[in-house]
Each structure stands twice: as C-alpha cells, then as structure tokens.
Design an enzyme around this catalytic site. Structure first.
Site, short mmCIF file in Angstrom:
data_model
loop_
_atom_site.label_atom_id
_atom_site.label_comp_id
_atom_site.label_asym_id
_atom_site.label_seq_id
_atom_site.Cartn_x
_atom_site.Cartn_y
_atom_site.Cartn_z
N MET A 90 59.84 63.46 100.44
CA MET A 90 58.54 63.18 99.08
C MET A 90 57.76 63.50 99.18
SD MET A 90 60.58 60.14 99.05
CE MET A 90 59.72 59.40 97.82
N HIS A 109 68.62 61.17 94.94
CA HIS A 109 67.42 60.63 93.95
C HIS A 109 67.86 59.73 93.20
CE1 HIS A 109 64.04 60.76 91.33
NE2 HIS A 109 65.72 60.10 90.18
C1 GAR Z 1 66.70 56.53 99.39
O1 GAR Z 1 66.38 55.91 98.14
C2 GAR Z 1 66.25 58.44 98.59
O2 GAR Z 1 67.15 58.04 97.64
C3 GAR Z 1 64.69 58.06 97.73
O3 GAR Z 1 64.10 57.92 98.93
C4 GAR Z 1 64.74 56.70 99.84
C5 GAR Z 1 64.70 57.15 101.52
O4 GAR Z 1 64.85 55.98 101.86
N1 GAR Z 1 64.46 59.51 97.95
C6 GAR Z 1 63.77 60.01 96.52
O5 GAR Z 1 63.03 59.49 95.96
C7 GAR Z 1 63.91 62.02 96.50
N2 GAR Z 1 63.31 61.87 95.03
P1 GAR Z 1 65.45 56.97 103.71
O6 GAR Z 1 64.37 57.61 104.12
O7 GAR Z 1 65.95 55.43 103.90
O8 GAR Z 1 67.03 57.31 103.52
#
Ligand code: GAR
Length: 222
Positions: A90, A109
């Site tokens: 992030m 994303h």
């Molecule tokens: C996921 O939904 C991913 O798509 C998003 O964060 C979440 C992480 O979840 N990514 C973003 O928003 C990137 N800009 P996770 O740690 O459980 O995989």
C-alpha cells in the site's frame, strides 16, 4: 527457475493464494522472499507458514521517504528477481524502483481499471451504482493504477450490497486472476506490445466467478 519477490503491507490473502498456487501448480519458480513495510501485518505470519523468508522494512523507522525508498530498492535488488509481485502493498513505489524493474513489476488493484483507481474502490463502485465490479492485474508504470492490463475479473454488484460484502466477492476473483497472471509470466506467455498485453498461445484474459448449473454465482459473502 524464475525468482519472485512479493511485497505486502497487510492481511496477505493474495499472498496466501499465490503461495498455494505455487505449491499446487508446480511452477518453475521460487518465491524467494517476502518484503513487508508493516511489522504488525498479518501477512508476515502467512509467509512464515509457507516457510518463505520475510524482511520487514518499516517505513516509519526512516526519517524521510527517500531513505525508505533506497532501502527497499537495495533489498529487492539483492534478490535479483525476475518478477516482483505487489500483493496488497500500500505504498507508492519510487520512480527509480519502477524503472529498475520495468516490465517485471505486477500489481493487483481491486477495481476494473481504468474505473476507480486509488483507494476505497468498493465504496466508489457502490456510490457510482455500477452493476459490475472486479479486479485488475497490471504491470506497474510510473503513473498510479494505469499500467498495461494483464487480466481482469468481474463480479456482479448485488442489490443492497455492503462495502464488505462486495470486497469479499472481489477478493474471490482476485485469488483466481493473480495466480493465473503470475503463471503466464513464469511460462513466458505474456507479450507486451505498445502498452497492451496479450497471452500466447491466446487465452481468455477476463474471468468470472464459477456459477452453479442454475447460473447462480458461488459466493461466500452471506
Ligand atoms: C486487495 O484487495 C488488493 O487488491 C488491494 O489490497 C487488498 C490486499 O488484501 N490492493 C490495493 O488496493 C493496491 N492499491 P490482502 O493483503 O489480503 O491480499
């Protein structure tokens, strides 16, 4: 054997889906390291469960952004990765990082780009009243959330959906498309031409959640 480094910041559910896929699909690749910028992130335990070494580079322990960026770049470079996978990472990467690993840097994303870049994508989708939502795997370029699209997965937006219900439906499709996109990369099936990605031999690059014979989408969000 291709070498993969995965960057995370949080829960690590995509990380878990990728590590599961590595085990079940016999990839010609090693996930050599996970780097996480938050010491308390639950994803650290996920990496440990799969016996993948983890390095924490806590961004709050650096006096400025550029020092953190340099440390991240140096650490990542040490592994000489063929592919870097952002799995819920992030923080915005430095231009140096993006240039250094151009065409070797993938992100997921949680929206159908180019709709809803940035944060709070599920809230934005509900507000806009879209009937389809989903997730996108793309190569990372200097500009946020606009790089060449490798795969997209769609999910329906249901009446009375909450942000949480929609997010959990989107996560299901994320766990399908991210391992698939990584597998294409490992097998050198990805062709990037003039900012567009195709897969060779040709394959469908969009995905939907599996349905029952009656056409009902399997969903674990109720
Ligand atoms: C996921 O939904 C991913 O798509 C998003 O964060 C979440 C992480 O979840 N990514 C973003 O928003 C990137 N800009 P996770 O740690 O459980 O995989």
């Amino acid at each position: 054997m291709k070498k993969i480094v995965i960057l995370i910041s949080g829960r690590g559910l995509n990380l878990a889906a990728i590590l599961e896929a590595q085990h079940t699909r016999a990839w010609e690749a090693n996930i050599v390291h996970v780097i996480c910028n938050r010491p308390e992130a639950p994803g650290v335990a996920v990496a440990k469960k799969f016996r993948v070494p983890v390095t924490i580079i806590d961004h709050t322990s650096f006096s400025n952004r550029s020092l953190y960026d340099q440390a991240l770049l140096q650490k990542t470079r040490d592994f000489e990765p063929d592919l870097i996978v952002l799995a819920g990472y992030m923080r915005i990467l430095s231009k140096d990082f993006v240039h250094q690993f151009s065409e070797k840097l993938m992100n997921i994303h949680p929206s159908l780009l180019p709709s809803f870049p940035g944060l709070n994508t599920h809230r934005a989708a509900l507000k806009a009243g879209v009937k389809w939502h989903g997730a996108t795997v793309h190569f990372v370029t200097e500009d946020l959330d606009v790089g060449p699209i490798i795969a997209q997965g769609v999910v329906p937006v249901m009446e009375n959906d909450t942000e949480e219900a929609l997010a959990s439906r989107v996560l299901q499709i994320e766990h399908l498309i991210y391992p698939q996109a990584i597998e294409w990369f490992i097998r050198e099936q990805i062709i990037l031409e003039q900012g567009n990605v195709r897969v060779e031999p040709a394959q469908q690059q969009f995905f939907m959640l599996p349905t029952t014979p009656e056409g009902i989408i399997h969903s674990n969000d109720e």
